[in-house]
Design an enzyme around this catalytic site. Structure first.
Site, PDB file in Angstrom:
ATOM      1  N   ASP A 121      11.704 -25.470  10.350  1.00 16.91           N
ATOM      2  CA  ASP A 121      11.891 -25.038   8.961  1.00 16.91           C
ATOM      3  C   ASP A 121      13.257 -25.488   8.462  1.00 16.91           C
ATOM      4  O   ASP A 121      14.277 -25.177   9.093  1.00 16.91           O
ATOM      5  CB  ASP A 121      11.796 -23.515   8.870  1.00 16.91           C
ATOM      6  CG  ASP A 121      10.362 -23.048   9.091  1.00 16.91           C
ATOM      7  OD1 ASP A 121      10.130 -22.238   9.992  1.00 16.91           O
ATOM      8  OD2 ASP A 121       9.480 -23.529   8.353  1.00 16.91           O
ATOM      9  N   ASP A 171       0.910 -21.016   7.852  1.00 12.44           N
ATOM     10  CA  ASP A 171       2.318 -20.811   8.187  1.00 12.44           C
ATOM     11  C   ASP A 171       2.808 -19.478   7.619  1.00 12.44           C
ATOM     12  O   ASP A 171       2.967 -19.313   6.429  1.00 12.44           O
ATOM     13  CB  ASP A 171       3.156 -21.966   7.587  1.00 12.44           C
ATOM     14  CG  ASP A 171       4.623 -21.859   7.970  1.00 12.44           C
ATOM     15  OD1 ASP A 171       5.440 -22.629   7.417  1.00 12.44           O
ATOM     16  OD2 ASP A 171       4.964 -20.995   8.810  1.00 12.44           O
TER      17      ASP A 171
END
Ligand code: DX5
Ligand code: ZN
Length: 223
Positions: free
Chosen positions: A35, A176
């Site tokens: 991320d 996600d």
């Protein structure tokens, strides 16, 4: 399509990265979900360009880069990309989405569009030829440890349906956010193929890592 695990490395103990990477290799995780946040598109910062370079030097596991940044097309050149890496950019983060996705492919990586929970599926309508994956945010982006937003399950199903209708069954859909053991089953039933495993599954503190991965794999394969 065989369900795959993409381990959200921001949820791991960053002070013991060498150990975590060895464990991910040993447990056969197919991707490492990285991320990347700019503090503007989302109110947080996480991992960056040097971390990615060192990941490439340390492990062969493909990177699943999740860019939560404004105007990603202007920042793609900051990142070292390998052919087996996937780069997800948010449809909400650029005016030039098709150009940005093509730029990812020109850089030799796989291109993916990410959608926030409130973003409708129609954003993808003119992009089905430009996609190698679709990332469905099942929480609002920016932080680990949040709760899944139930309406996103139907969205996974809708996207899967549209991909099939347009002859792109080859394009995996990634879920996600709060992909817990129980949510992973719901997401798999909804049509998800790749599961971002974070604090609610493989990085739970109270269970040994290998047991978490085994249980997670069992959950997604059982559907
Ligand atoms: C959130 C990130 C997710 C997050 C997943 O913005 O995109 O990948 O790290 O963490 P959990 O599994 O705790 O939701
Ligand atoms: Zn992510």
């Amino acid at each position: 399509m065989q369900p795959c695990i993409s381990a959200s490395i921001m949820c791991a103990d960053l002070m013991n990265m060498e150990y975590h990477l060895k464990e991910l290799e040993r447990c056969g995780c197919e991707y490492i979900h990285v991320d990347i946040m700019d503090g503007v598109f989302v109110p947080n910062y996480t991992l960056g360009t040097d971390f990615i370079r060192q990941l490439h030097q340390t492990t062969k596991i493909p990177l699943d880069l999740h860019l939560m940044v404004e105007a990603p097309e202007d920042k793609l050149d900051y990142f070292e990309l390998f052919p087996e890496d996937v780069v997800s950019i948010h449809v909400e983060s650029t005016r030039h989405l098709q150009k940005a996705l093509s730029k990812i492919r020109k850089r030799g990586a796989k291109a993916s569009a990410a959608l926030n929970p409130a973003t409708p599926v129609c954003y993808l309508d003119y992009l089905y030829d430009d996609l190698d994956m679709v990332l469905v945010m099942t929480v609002n982006p920016g932080f680990a440890g949040q709760k899944m937003i139930p309406s996103t399950l139907e969205k996974i199903t809708q996207i899967k349906k549209r991909l099939t209708e347009r002859g792109r069954r080859d394009v995996p859909v990634e879920a996600d956010g709060n992909v817990s053991f129980e949510n992973a089953v719901k997401m798999a039933k909804a049509g998800a193929d790749i599961f971002v495993a974070g604090t609610s599954s493989i990085y739970r503190q109270e269970l040994p890592f290998e047991d978490c991965v085994k249980e997670f794999r069992k959950a997604i394969l059982a559907v």
